[in-house]
Write an enzyme that holds these catalytic residues in place. Sequence first.
Site, PDB file in Angstrom:
ATOM      1  N   HIS A 222      42.180  42.200  42.961  1.00  0.00           N
ATOM      2  CA  HIS A 222      40.918  41.928  42.279  1.00  0.00           C
ATOM      3  C   HIS A 222      39.822  42.852  42.786  1.00  0.00           C
ATOM      4  O   HIS A 222      39.009  43.357  42.029  1.00  0.00           O
ATOM      5  CB  HIS A 222      40.483  40.476  42.534  1.00  0.00           C
ATOM      6  CG  HIS A 222      41.125  39.521  41.592  1.00  0.00           C
ATOM      7  ND1 HIS A 222      41.654  38.323  41.996  1.00  0.00           N
ATOM      8  CD2 HIS A 222      41.330  39.591  40.266  1.00  0.00           C
ATOM      9  CE1 HIS A 222      42.149  37.705  40.954  1.00  0.00           C
ATOM     10  NE2 HIS A 222      41.971  38.448  39.892  1.00  0.00           N
ATOM     11  N   CYS A 520      49.045  54.215  30.668  1.00  0.00           N
ATOM     12  CA  CYS A 520      47.960  53.228  30.590  1.00  0.00           C
ATOM     13  C   CYS A 520      47.827  52.433  31.883  1.00  0.00           C
ATOM     14  O   CYS A 520      47.093  51.459  31.939  1.00  0.00           O
ATOM     15  CB  CYS A 520      48.157  52.297  29.402  1.00  0.00           C
ATOM     16  SG  CYS A 520      49.696  51.370  29.491  1.00  0.00           S
TER      17      CYS A 520
END
Length: 588
Positions: A222, A520
């Site tokens: 995160h 990606c």
Amino acid sequence: MSVFTFVCVDTSRAMSNLGHMNEVVAMESAGNYGASVAVHGTPVVNGLAYGPVIRPAPSPEFDIDAGAVVAEADREAEAKRFAAAATTVADRFTARASSSTGSSAEVLAATASLAKDRAWIGTANTLIADGTPAAAATVAAIDKIAEMFTKLGGLMAERVTDLKDIRDRVVAEILGLPEPGIPNPDEPSILCADDLAPADTAGLDPARVIALATRLGGPSSHTAIIARQLGIPCVVAIAELDRIPTGGTAFVDGERGVVGLDPDVEEVAAAVAKAREAAAAASAWKGPGQTSDGHRVLILANVADGPSARAAAEPGVLEGVGLFRTELAFLDRGDEPSVDEQTALYRAVIDAFDGDKVVIRTLDAGSDKPLKFVNHPDEANPAMGVRGNRIATPHPEIRIHQLDAIAAAAAAATAAPWVMAPMIATVAEAREFAALVRERGLVPGVMVEVPSAAVQADQILAEVDFVSVGTNDLTQYTMAADRMSPELAALTDPWQPAVLALIERVGAAGTAQDKPVGVCGEAAADPLLACVLVGLGVTSLSSAPAAAPAVGLKLGSVTLDQCRAAARAAVAADSAAGARDAARAVLG
Ligand code: PEP
Ligand code: MG
């Protein structure tokens, strides 16, 4: 402004932040600027920042008296005290979520729902009813759930930091102590921490916290994701971070993964001056993506929903969406969203880039992104379990509904969206998926995230119209290293030559069949690595929009031959660091 108080260098923020006091500029120079102590970790967001070091406020300290028992007559009041504290904490998260956007808002909303989760609140209430004081009951209840999450591993283990953050805030509230967490510094500062609770990183003001350095956390943690969104330099997994004292002055070099104490001011200032020029150039980058000799490469955005797609489209620089992670919109859903609801979501993203390429990924449920409405089997190793496209075996209707919704959303679009499946491992899976997509008039592709798909790229590409390499998972599976593990950050580095060799194979298959090969994963956000990927045959690069201008700028400064030479050198290197150095030697 004195360079002693603030220097920040980061091409990835340049587009949105030029003129802001937290100026963002590209970092060219290497070195430790005469630092007295330099510690090393895994670089995750490029840039150089310099300022005083701050650390999060410590967790509330209190003695748990194992024998303490609340008198029966007071237990109801104790339960009310607990409920009030838990609600206050959850409400604060909700309020912060509604004043944030994008992934910050998602992270905060997820933490708010965890703060309200009935499992731990129920356990705490039972303990309080038996006489345990509210603070001790909070600690016991959350620690129990945290232990369970740790055992489950993957995303669940990642959420332990959130749980402990909730625990400390609730305990502080019960005890009437100040809210723990990150101080609000008066001057732009470097935030060092063991690991950062998503709730804290999501609320960060990038004008005040200009770089992040953590002892734990991996390239996909995160902390890394939020730092990338904020565009502030970030280094994670720094084992010796404690050698950088709070209050000291330090630099964070997010390109080389170094944090240095007491650097030489003149040296840092020189690096900043040079970097400012590059930042101005990055902010002026307007596309299209191409090498200096005109080899076109699409520079695309990774998005999660309509608002993030509109934000990515707004500057008019990016040429479409390379990855729409559809599962992110449904992480908190208990039931499957209706086809109509899904159609509206997909249409919002297609409309944001109407006429441009939009690549929609079918649900990548499971492992680090479990969806409540998909019944996941209990698995010892969910990363290798029933996740991604494999979910369609026990739940074929979920994939069908989603493809129907994408087709409905595409009905009014100028260009048919491209649709790709995650976690494809075999040619047969690619064939089966492609048939379903073609039946609906859409353009089929698959992600290359599993090494078997890279090895069989030739046969897989024969079945579909395009592939997109998910370097986050491809690295995880190639190196057999959990992408969430802080201990394994050196292995989960997409510069690992073995990973590059697999991408080379995919690129060659794409070139031979004249079909697009995108990237990606996070690798596409690294300007140097992006050039290497182009040299390996990659035709589009999709990343967090904030990272794109720096990638476009770097690509425009080198020739295709240089990219190819750098790619050959990186693949031939014997380590990730060696691959970086080899590429830098060619590309500058
Ligand atoms: C990847 O694995 O690189 C990828 C783009 O997918 P995700 O990060 O969503 O797993
Ligand atoms: Mg993936």
